[in-house]
Each structure stands twice: as C-alpha cells, then as structure tokens.
Design a protein around this motif. Structure first.
Motif, short mmCIF file in Angstrom:
data_model
loop_
_atom_site.label_atom_id
_atom_site.label_comp_id
_atom_site.label_asym_id
_atom_site.label_seq_id
_atom_site.Cartn_x
_atom_site.Cartn_y
_atom_site.Cartn_z
N CYS A 56 1.19 -7.64 -2.34
CA CYS A 56 0.06 -7.20 -2.62
C CYS A 56 -0.09 -7.96 -4.25
O CYS A 56 -1.11 -8.69 -4.43
N ASN A 57 0.92 -7.90 -5.06
CA ASN A 57 0.95 -8.36 -6.32
C ASN A 57 0.76 -9.97 -6.19
O ASN A 57 0.35 -10.65 -6.70
N GLU A 96 -6.37 0.02 2.16
CA GLU A 96 -5.85 -1.32 2.63
C GLU A 96 -4.62 -1.34 3.38
O GLU A 96 -4.36 -1.72 4.48
N LYS A 97 -3.56 -0.35 2.52
CA LYS A 97 -2.25 -0.11 3.48
C LYS A 97 -2.71 0.50 4.73
O LYS A 97 -1.98 -0.03 5.68
N GLY A 124 -7.78 -4.15 8.69
CA GLY A 124 -6.64 -4.66 8.46
C GLY A 124 -6.47 -6.05 8.76
O GLY A 124 -5.81 -6.78 8.07
N GLU A 125 -6.70 -6.38 10.14
CA GLU A 125 -6.66 -7.80 10.63
C GLU A 125 -7.18 -8.72 9.67
O GLU A 125 -6.89 -9.76 9.18
N TYR A 131 -1.18 7.32 4.16
CA TYR A 131 -2.28 6.59 3.46
C TYR A 131 -3.46 6.85 3.61
O TYR A 131 -4.45 6.85 3.07
N VAL A 132 -3.75 7.48 5.16
CA VAL A 132 -5.34 7.68 5.56
C VAL A 132 -5.45 9.13 4.48
O VAL A 132 -6.67 8.98 4.09
N ALA A 133 -4.69 9.86 4.26
CA ALA A 133 -5.18 10.95 3.44
C ALA A 133 -5.45 10.77 2.17
O ALA A 133 -6.38 11.00 1.56
N GLU A 134 -4.62 9.77 1.63
CA GLU A 134 -4.63 9.42 0.24
C GLU A 134 -6.12 8.63 0.16
O GLU A 134 -6.87 8.53 -0.82
#
Lengths: 168, 132
Positions: free
Chosen positions: B109-110, B121-122, B45-46, B32-35
């Motif tokens: 999320c939807n 966000e993830k 996140g919190e 996720y971080v790479a993306e």
C-alpha cells in the motif's frame, strides 16, 4: 559366517566416506574474500536473510557489496530502489548484522574498486559488476521480458543460487 | 431438564466446531470488517486492486503492476521473481498468515498509494480474492 565380507563392506563404506568428503570439498563454494574471483560467492545460508531478502529478488550473496553499502541499503528499506521493503526492527537488525559480517572484505579487489565515498547501493552499479558484464551481455537482454531486470541473475547464471556466476 | 442441558451442550460444541472450521482467513477478514465497521465488498475490492492510484512510487501505481490484472495468474516482482497467484482458488494458503498479510499490505500500500491501506480497503481486497 559373513565375517570375511565385513572388512570389504567397511572398506567400501570408508571409501565412500572419503569420496563424499572429497565431493563436498569440491562442491564447497569458494569464499569471495579468499578467492577474490568476483564470479564465485558464498550463497546466503541464513534462513531469515534468505527468506526476507529472497521474497522479491534472489537473496544476493553478502560478498557482492562492502559492509558500508549493506548498512546504507538496510537503513533505507522503506524506499528500497522504488519500493517499500520495510521490516520490523528486530528482523532488520538481524539481517543487517549478517550482511555486514559476511560483506566483501575490505582488502578484496571488489571492495577496493568501490568509490571512496562508498555510496554505491545497487550491486549492478558497482565497478566490478559493470566490468564483469561489459561487452558480455547482448544489448536489450536485460529488457527481455524473460529476464525483466538486472536483478534477475538466474536468468543467465543458472547456478546463481549456489553462488556460481562463472558460467558466461 | 437434563435433556435440554445436553442439547445445549451439543449446540455449544457444534458452534465451537463451526468457529474452528471458519479458519484463519475468515478470522482475518472478520477482524478487518469489525475494524472498518462496515461489510466488505468484493466488487469494491476488485476495483481498488485494478485501479491506477497516485501518491505512491512511480513504478508501482497499481497492484496490477506486479500481480497482473488476473488474480489467478502468477505475477512478477520488478526484480523478475515470480509471485504466486493471489486468488485463493489457485493459492489456498493466501490470507491464512495474518503477520504475512499485514506485512505485505503495509509495504505494497505504501508503494502503490503512498500510505497504509484502511481496514475497509483490506477487507474489500481480501473478500474479492477469497472468491477468486
């Protein structure tokens, strides 16, 4: 040496076998279509249906809705009573097929009572569900925090997971 | 020379061992971080998890609608079924099955935002809940 005991043991084993078979026959859930009881249903025994449908709510027995309702429910999973419950296509098809194959039989009272247009999607909106709960549930019970929702069958029907709703 | 090669081999083996020990959760977060192209932020996140969002379905305007605001507590679905806590300290299996994580991010999320979540966000949410 132990010969005299053998027939006895075999007899006991045979007896136990007969008893177990009888017990199983008694424990076998009653098929809603043949029994038409509206209180006993075959519980979901398909592992995928159980896991996916049972993730957010009890995996409701397929016999609680006719095939047309299941098809509509499964065609609208991205807005499933206010939530996104979407699945990948292969899983969705597999679950739909199982639900349709095990749906309330067309001739059953449950299916006959459905409105002709067949658009009832919520089990709790079907005529049989409404009839079965009318006057039996104290006002406010479904809003009780311990219950939370009409979908929480097991809050009152303790044997719901085994398809037995006949305990009210 | 042989000794240097042996040392390098040991170092490589150790590195490989470390990578294996990192486990599926670290791999997922790293992905996720790479993306996202930016580091994850547990604080962000919190805030995201606890915020009231718009654009989603009316009954689920926040993650907390079902998960509660305390990630160490069990939540409850709208249909009344318990949800295991999201905090990794309480539910060690959280975020170890990428297909499951993706499925629930997509759905939830939807439901909450009316759109899919971004990789950033993830990453933020996973980073926060991993430390909880």
């Amino acid at each position: 040496m132990h010969r005299p005991f053998r027939p006895g043991i075999l007899g006991i084993l045979a007896g136990a076998g007969v008893a177990a078979a009888l017990a199983m026959a008694i424990m076998l859930p009653v098929d809603t279509a043949s029994a038409d009881s509206e209180a006993r249903f075959r519980p979901v025994d398909d592992p995928i249906v159980k896991a996916e449908c049972g993730a957010c709510h009890m995996a409701f027995p397929a016999g609680m809705l006719p095939a047309a309702s299941w098809q509509k429910v499964m065609a609208g999973l991205s807005d499933h009573f206010g939530e996104d419950a979407s699945l990948d296509d292969a899983t969705r098809r597999e679950i739909t097929d199982w639900l349709v194959a095990n749906a309330a039989r067309p001739g059953s009272r449950l299916a006959r009572d459905m409105p002709a247009d067949g658009t009832v999607l919520r089990i709790t909106d079907t005529p049989w569900w409404v009839r079965e709960h009318r006057g039996e549930v104290r006002p406010g019970a479904f809003e009780d925090p311990k219950v939370g929702s009409k979908a929480n069958c097991a809050a009152c029907h303790r044997d719901a997971a085994r398809g037995n709703f006949d305990d009210d | 020379m042989t000794r240097i090669l042996a040392a390098l081999a040991v170092a490589a083996a150790l590195a490989a061992g470390t990578a294996l020990a990192a486990g599926p959760r670290d791999t997922l977060l790293a992905g996720y971080v790479a993306e996202a192209g930016a580091p994850a932020s547990a604080a962000r996140g919190e805030a995201f998890f606890k915020a009231t969002h718009s654009g989603g379905k009316p009954d689920t305007a926040s993650c907390t609608a079902c998960h509660t605001a305390d990630p160490r507590s069990a939540g409850r679905t709208r249909a009344g079924k318990p949800i295991e806590p999201m905090a990794v300290s309480v539910s060690p299996d959280r975020f170890t099955d990428p297909a499951k994580v993706e499925k629930w991010f997509r759905r939830n999320c939807n439901s909450v935002l009316g759109r899919e979540c971004t990789a950033a966000e993830k990453a933020d949410v996973v980073a926060w809940l991993t430390g909880q």
